[in-house]
Design an enzyme around this catalytic site. Structure first.
Site, PDB file in Angstrom:
ATOM      1  CE1 TYR A  18      -1.124  -6.792  -6.335  1.00 38.15           C
ATOM      2  CE2 TYR A  18      -2.593  -5.930  -4.626  1.00 38.15           C
ATOM      3  CZ  TYR A  18      -2.322  -6.855  -5.625  1.00 38.15           C
ATOM      4  OH  TYR A  18      -3.222  -7.838  -5.908  1.00 38.15           O
ATOM      5  CG  ASP A  19       6.485  -3.781  -3.557  1.00 45.31           C
ATOM      6  OD1 ASP A  19       6.103  -3.674  -2.379  1.00 45.31           O
ATOM      7  OD2 ASP A  19       7.087  -4.788  -4.003  1.00 45.31           O
ATOM      8  CE1 TYR A  20       7.948   0.026  -9.207  1.00 42.47           C
ATOM      9  CE2 TYR A  20       7.822  -2.180  -8.249  1.00 42.47           C
ATOM     10  CZ  TYR A  20       8.576  -1.106  -8.714  1.00 42.47           C
ATOM     11  OH  TYR A  20       9.944  -1.166  -8.674  1.00 42.47           O
TER      12      TYR A  20
END
Lengths: 310, 310
Positions: A18-20
């Site tokens: 995940y980036d967010y």
């Protein structure tokens, strides 16, 4: 099948995947005025890894600036305005970007200063809200209050949310604007949580106040800006185009199945339920498969602690 | 087919056919503080002919004693307590006769003095209501008010009705009693009118206030005591056994199809709609046959005027 986060490998996978990271606040980051364990370290860890962190809350009593102060006070430093989405901000953005209400129109507010400030920031004049003439003792009973008798024709939207300074007069004036011009003034709800947890008690939530003016006017809100409604998610995505393109690179973290987890699921994100707020291990086991989170953990701070930091 | 009352013969037939005349007050007898034309004479005529007249009202802010004063003040003399049924009285009777709540139990009141007085008359102690400590400026915001923190275990019923002194604190304490003991404390609504007409405006009605605590608690009222609900009709019939036996000897007179006329129809009475309040000739023409009144008239006073008195 919901996976419980219990070891380092799972945390590593999450950090890769995940980036967010979108966080509900109350019951996840803090409980009232107390920060939860290892939360500061977890946020720090995510930021160091280059993750985008975003904080969302249905509580419309505060503006984003108010929330920045709360983050500072509680020990989470360096949060910026673009990382905070409250239902007060989401409501103001809805009126400005979606409704495209011209800024020479005014907004009637049944709610607190958070809503007023966010609307002022976008150039709108507000009526109602924290106006002290509406809160004076006795005002509640007066059916000849000038604001009740003389409606302002330039009001182009009604925003309704939580206010602990509720009284009969404020409800009655809100009703006049909802009935005005053949019920055509847009009716915005910050959120529809039925209750507001405070000091171990359930108090009246925004949704219950909104029910009163909704029933009286025979109208339902034209937009609901809080979780799980996707207005706020769409605002977040609009400001984060990569999340817009690939929502599956986002993880929504919350303590309520019916608001936070729904909010993530409907937005196409994966979800992590933490057990520091409303839900228990039991609710995870009994939730319908279509409403189940991707992961659950005893607390948000486990991400930090399991990664060899304890 | 609804018959319009336009001549003497029709009035004579009505006087022959009915022994009980039940009147809604606002929009039939009076408009606010103004009595409608020929009403005094019509009531007088009915009483002289030996008819039983009964006045019913959903407005719970007044007790029956308060209403007797209003009748006197407005020019209708000689009305007695047993001729007046308000939703405050109906609620007190419901708690006493139907629920059979012991009088050592207390009643939490979200409402005004009418409810308190009727409950006191039947021997109950009340909490909430007009208690000045709940109305003080600022009380609305306080989530450590002693009455919110310390619930009274002897509260055996919650009565909710209209109050123009509404505030957040009163709603929150009411919610605590509705949630108490696994939501088992009986929840009584005086009436569920969504709005309250006043000086040509629609203000917030009892039903809209009740919606707020209903939504917050996840409960619907266990009893609704106002029109069109039959609780009040059953109370009237219990005190008038002949009407109980032969409801078709009763005529319900009102100005609202969905409350007054329904109230009569559901009770097995014939009905007379008058056009001095909410409805118009148009609404009579367009109403569904099953909800139509037996008769309609321009005003109640026509009964007197058509009988050769003009």
């Amino acid at each position: 099948m919901t996976q419980k986060i219990i070891d380092k490998q799972q945390v590593s996978n999450i950090l890769d995947q995940y980036d967010y990271f979108i966080f509900d606040c109350d019951g996840v980051i803090w409980l009232g005025d107390h920060i939860l364990p290892s939360v500061v370290e977890t946020i720090d860890l995510l930021k160091k890894r280059g993750k985008k962190v975003i904080f969302v809350t249905n509580n419309s009593s505060k503006s984003r600036n108010d929330y920045l102060q709360k983050f500072n006070k509680i020990g989470i430093q360096g949060i910026t305005k673009d990382e905070v989405f409250g239902s007060s901000y989401a409501s103001a953005v809805y009126i400005n970007k979606i409704m495209k209400l011209p800024t020479d129109k005014k907004v009637w507010v049944l709610g607190e200063s958070g809503i007023e400030q966010e609307l002022h920031d976008l150039g709108y004049e507000t009526l109602g809200g924290t106006d002290p003439s509406l809160s004076a003792e006795g005002a509640g009973a007066s059916d000849d209050h000038p604001l009740l008798k003389n409606l302002d024709d330039s009001v182009g939207a009604v925003v309704t949310g939580l206010t602990s300074k509720l009284n009969y007069l404020k409800l009655c004036i809100t009703l006049q604007y909802l009935l005005k011009d053949n019920k055509s003034v847009p009716f915005i709800a910050t959120n529809i949580d039925s209750t507001f947890p405070s000091h171990g008690k359930l108090l009246i939530g925004a949704g219950s106040i909104i029910q009163a003016v909704s029933y009286a006017s025979g109208r339902t809100p034209d937009a609901i800006c809080g979780k799980p409604n996707q207005s706020m998610m769409n605002t977040i995505k609009a400001e984060n185009p990569d999340l817009q393109k690939t929502p599956s690179r986002g993880l929504m973290v919350g303590d309520r199945l019916n608001t936070d987890i729904q909010f993530g699921l409907q937005g196409g994100l994966d979800t992590l339920l933490v057990l520091t707020g409303i839900e228990t291990e039991n609710s995870v086991q009994s939730v319908d498969m279509t409403a189940a989170p991707t992961y659950y953990a005893d607390k948000l701070g486990d991400l930090y602690e399991l990664l060899d930091h304890n």
